[in-house]
Design a protein around this motif. Structure first.
Motif, PDB file in Angstrom:
ATOM      1  N   PRO A 150      -3.057  21.491   3.876  1.00 52.04           N
ATOM      2  CA  PRO A 150      -2.708  20.492   2.968  1.00 52.04           C
ATOM      3  C   PRO A 150      -2.806  19.082   3.799  1.00 52.04           C
ATOM      4  CG  PRO A 150      -0.691  21.945   2.071  1.00 52.04           C
ATOM      5  CD  PRO A 150      -1.920  22.801   3.114  1.00 52.04           C
ATOM      6  N   VAL A 151      -1.866  17.916   3.263  1.00 56.69           N
ATOM      7  CA  VAL A 151      -2.077  17.051   3.786  1.00 56.69           C
ATOM      8  C   VAL A 151      -0.798  16.615   3.163  1.00 56.69           C
ATOM      9  CG1 VAL A 151      -1.770  14.784   4.724  1.00 56.69           C
ATOM     10  CG2 VAL A 151      -4.382  16.314   5.221  1.00 56.69           C
ATOM     11  N   TYR A 152       0.052  16.412   3.452  1.00 62.77           N
ATOM     12  CA  TYR A 152       1.968  16.254   2.975  1.00 62.77           C
ATOM     13  C   TYR A 152       1.667  14.968   3.895  1.00 62.77           C
ATOM     14  CZ  TYR A 152       1.808  21.236   1.734  1.00 62.77           C
ATOM     15  OH  TYR A 152       1.845  22.758   1.744  1.00 62.77           O
ATOM     16  N   ARG A 153       1.983  14.080   2.883  1.00 61.76           N
ATOM     17  CA  ARG A 153       2.446  12.270   2.746  1.00 61.76           C
ATOM     18  C   ARG A 153       4.078  12.352   1.964  1.00 61.76           C
ATOM     19  NH1 ARG A 153      -2.792  10.279   4.661  1.00 61.76           N
ATOM     20  NH2 ARG A 153      -4.158  11.980   4.654  1.00 61.76           N
ATOM     21  N   TRP A 154       4.631  11.495   2.545  1.00 62.54           N
ATOM     22  CA  TRP A 154       5.815  10.579   1.990  1.00 62.54           C
ATOM     23  C   TRP A 154       6.194   8.631   2.186  1.00 62.54           C
ATOM     24  CZ3 TRP A 154       6.031  14.900   4.932  1.00 62.54           C
ATOM     25  CH2 TRP A 154       6.137  16.264   4.273  1.00 62.54           C
ATOM     26  N   PRO A 155       5.976   8.098   1.338  1.00 61.25           N
ATOM     27  CA  PRO A 155       6.023   6.826   1.714  1.00 61.25           C
ATOM     28  C   PRO A 155       7.242   6.342   2.267  1.00 61.25           C
ATOM     29  CG  PRO A 155       5.887   7.441  -0.471  1.00 61.25           C
ATOM     30  CD  PRO A 155       5.325   8.576   0.484  1.00 61.25           C
ATOM     31  N   TYR A 211       0.874  -0.976   0.511  1.00 59.66           N
ATOM     32  CA  TYR A 211      -0.394  -0.318   0.244  1.00 59.66           C
ATOM     33  C   TYR A 211       0.786   1.166   0.167  1.00 59.66           C
ATOM     34  CZ  TYR A 211      -3.999  -2.936   1.270  1.00 59.66           C
ATOM     35  OH  TYR A 211      -5.090  -4.290   0.977  1.00 59.66           O
ATOM     36  N   LEU A 212       1.710   1.096  -0.345  1.00 65.99           N
ATOM     37  CA  LEU A 212       3.250   2.187  -0.646  1.00 65.99           C
ATOM     38  C   LEU A 212       3.069   3.111  -1.344  1.00 65.99           C
ATOM     39  CD1 LEU A 212       6.008   0.848   1.638  1.00 65.99           C
ATOM     40  CD2 LEU A 212       5.253   2.769   2.648  1.00 65.99           C
TER      41      LEU A 212
END
Length: 702
Positions: free
Chosen positions: A138-143, A37-38
């Motif tokens: 906003p939302v910042y996402r890092w795998p 799911y990354l």
């Protein structure tokens, strides 16, 4: 007044947090997900387990978060964009973190908890200008992947320091990127044919390991960025580049042999790194060696084997980056590792800091037309979006602190080209000299100068012989010839120097007002018979000066390992100079700018952003630095108060010509820190020495 680009043409971006919020605070979330799911970082809510979250979890409390983003060419990640960091978590009254991680991975069906995937997210909540509450924008996402956990327990609890890297960094892990056995590729003509054969061979070697050392072999994808994906940049068609190798070449990393009309044979030694091989092959193509620029997509020079020379109308120099990505598949019980699909993408990028050679540099740094066109190109490709004003400007809302480092020992590397760099007229091979290219004129002058010196050596020998035999007539005749020939040598030498330096336009000369003139306060009324350096602070009417770049000749074939020793064509050597200077450990001018945190410097990565009002589109991408496009710059300026004759500062009199410090800076590394409710950043940047500060005057004065 110097003509320069109008300030109105530059659109300075505001901090996105300041445009959304009047008052805000950050929220950090650290969650575990199954590796599959990354790629979908928004799946945490349905398929993940939250380990720690600001203001929510109490068992594991987030104390600090430090992010490091390497965005320019450097020794750590070479051409790749690397992302890593550390999150500090406090666990009160216990040491259960490891047990919790193991149990969570079991619940998510992760076979090896050491290979679990994680998603780090940062968002903000607060009030807007109308006093209304805003959240999750906003939302910042890092795998990410966890590399190491260090725990320090005491009687009150345990502090856990968790080191992590971006999933994409895994493409450049030595165990992933290193070629396991020698690869031979035969009969390819274009760069695209080469990478396809390279991909095919690597995957063949992987498939041979199936049921021998692994159950599920890894898959490699090697590709070139499609031109259509960035219509603004207008990428050149790299896939159609032809190799420019006329005979056998060999290095420790690549062997190339021309086989006539069939094409080229490549031998890649075991232990080579894929990204370096891609770069090496790229640098041996005809188009790359001609110096691709944003305007001249087929090369700055039209002649094969000519110098990689940028001219007045060339635009910005282009090089390349190698981007990486990793996706995870089936679990391989033989390796205790998840199967990986690794993708390498070669991306054309604009590198404003490229230096070619001293002649080219010295001509263009003083060329007003080139400097103006260069600024327009920088703006066209949105590489300059941020401006930071510091002391006495009245506009500082972002800078917290800055450090300035001037490296007196800095030298730019210059290739030993055909024996001697400053003698490009020697050993030109089959290349013909024309009359329309400036460097050809210089070569002819250099050839003439060398012939005159050779003739002078012969005349001096004959004169010495005549003196030994006491031949009076010969002595008088030869003495006259030596004198006349020396005058020719001196004249030709001065022509070459004048042609190269163009002293009238140069900013490197002594063109400031004489300190003893009536326009300069000398303070002689209180300083008798001695000069102090402070009187030079007040010179009026002089031009801004730049720091001169020193050059050092070096055999770049051994320096980079990318070019074969022996006979080299000029363009190949010049590409070696580009690579060597991009990776130089030291820079002439380096600045560390501490600022109020700005998500612009996170960079635009569509997979890592979410939120209904922040859909992935071109409008959103323009709000963030595009590191894949190339060099990202900011403009830094400050003003210093002037001292009057008697040492009293005048209220409105400032020195606006601090050209050494102010200017354009290319960001190399971004460090983001979340601690004690504050979000700050440190921008590590190097000054763009290719930009002449006097042409930034309209940016400075508004």
């Amino acid at each position: 007044m110097v003509t320069s680009v109008a300030t109105s043409e530059i659109t300075w971006l505001e901090n996105i947090l300041e445009t959304i919020f009047d008052n805000h605070s950050y929220i950090i979330q650290f969650a575990m997900v199954h590796p599959e799911y990354l790629k979908d970082t928004t799946s945490v809510e349905d398929n993940g387990i939250i380990i720690a979250q600001t203001g929510v979890t109490s068992k594991f409390q987030i104390q600090n978060l430090n992010l490091e983003n390497y965005v320019g060419w450097n020794h750590t990640s070479r051409s790749a964009i690397a992302f890593q960091g550390t999150i500090d978590i406090y666990e009160p009254l216990g040491l259960n973190y490891y047990d919790a991680i193991f149990s969570a991975s079991q619940d998510l069906g992760i076979a090896n908890h050491l290979r679990a995937g994680y998603v780090l997210s940062v968002t903000w909540a607060g009030q807007n200008e109308q006093g209304l509450y805003e959240a999750n924008i906003p939302v910042y996402r890092w795998p990410i992947l966890v590399r190491k956990v260090k725990s320090i327990p005491n009687e009150h609890g345990t502090s856990h320091s968790i080191d992590f890297v971006s999933v994409s960094n895994g493409a450049f892990d030595v165990f992933t990127e290193q070629i396991g056995q020698q690869i031979t590729i035969k009969g390819v003509k274009t760069y695209n044919e080469f990478i396809k054969e390279l991909e095919k061979t690597i995957n063949k070697h992987q498939s041979e390991k199936e049921l021998e050392t692994q159950v599920h072999p890894d898959q490699y994808i090697i590709q070139i960025k499609d031109k259509s994906k960035d219509s603004v940049l207008g990428d050149p068609e790299i896939k159609n580049y032809n190799f420019a190798v006329s005979k056998y070449k060999t290095t420790s990393k690549l062997q190339i042999e021309y086989t006539g009309g069939v094409g080229f044979d490549f031998t890649i030694p075991a232990g080579s790194l894929i990204s370096e091989v891609l770069g090496l092959a790229y640098m041996n193509t005809d188009e790359a060696q001609k110096t691709i620029t944003t305007i001249n997509k087929t090369g700055a020079q039209s002649k094969a084997n000519d110098e990689a020379t940028v001219t007045e109308g060339s635009g910005l120099p282009m090089f390349y980056k190698v981007d990486g990505d990793v996706e995870y598949g089936e679990y391989d019980s033989w390796r205790n590792e998840y199967q990986k699909k690794i993708t390498y993408t070669l991306i054309p990028s604009i590198e404003v800091g490229i230096l070619y050679d001293s002649n080219n540099y010295n001509n263009l740094i003083i060329n007003k037309s080139y400097q103006q066109n260069r600024l327009k190109e920088i703006q066209k490709y949105q590489l300059l979006r941020k401006r930071y004003d510091y002391w006495y400007t009245g506009r500082n809302t972002s800078i917290l602190n800055f450090n300035f480092d001037l490296n007196y020992a800095y030298v730019a590397l210059q290739p030993i080209d055909r024996g001697t760099v400053n003698d490009p007229g020697n050993n030109l091979g089959s290349q013909e000299l024309g009359t329309d290219i400036a460097i050809d004129k210089e070569r002819k002058d250099l050839n003439t100068h060398k012939k005159l010196k050779t003739e002078q050596e012969q005349l001096v020998k004959r004169l010495e012989q005549a003196k030994k035999t006491n031949d009076g007539n010969a002595i008088n005749d030869l003495s006259q010839q030596v004198q006349q020939n020396q005058q020719k040598i001196n004249t030709k030498k001065q022509e070459i120097i004048s042609f190269r330096e163009n002293k009238e336009a140069s900013t490197f000369g002594n063109n400031s007002t004489n300190p003893g003139s009536s326009n300069t306060p000398t303070k002689t009324s209180r300083i008798k018979g001695r000069r102090y350096i402070e009187q030079y602070f007040y010179a009026e009417g002089g031009k801004n000066t730049e720091i001169p770049v020193r050059w050092k000749e070096i055999d770049l074939s051994s320096y980079t390992g990318f070019l074969p020793p022996g006979e080299l064509d000029a363009s190949s050597v010049m590409m070696g100079a580009v690579y060597a200077n991009l990776l130089a450990e030291q820079s002439l001018v380096r600045i560390n700018l501490d600022i109020v945190g700005d998500p612009y410097w996170f960079g635009f990565t569509p997979n890592f952003l979410s939120g209904e009002s922040f859909a992935t589109d071109n409008v959103l991408s323009e709000k963030y630095a595009d590191y894949k496009k190339g060099s990202n710059l900011f403009y830094f300026t400050l003003q210093l108060p002037k001292e009057t004759l008697y040492g009293e500062p005048e209220e409105s009199d400032f020195n606006t010509k601090v050209s050494i410090v102010q200017g354009l800076y290319q960001v190399i590394k971004v460090r983001s820190t979340f601690s004690n409710g504050q979000f700050t950043q440190s921008l590590e940047a190097v000054k763009d020495v290719n930009t002449n500060s006097q042409y930034l005057q309209s940016i400075n004065i508004e």
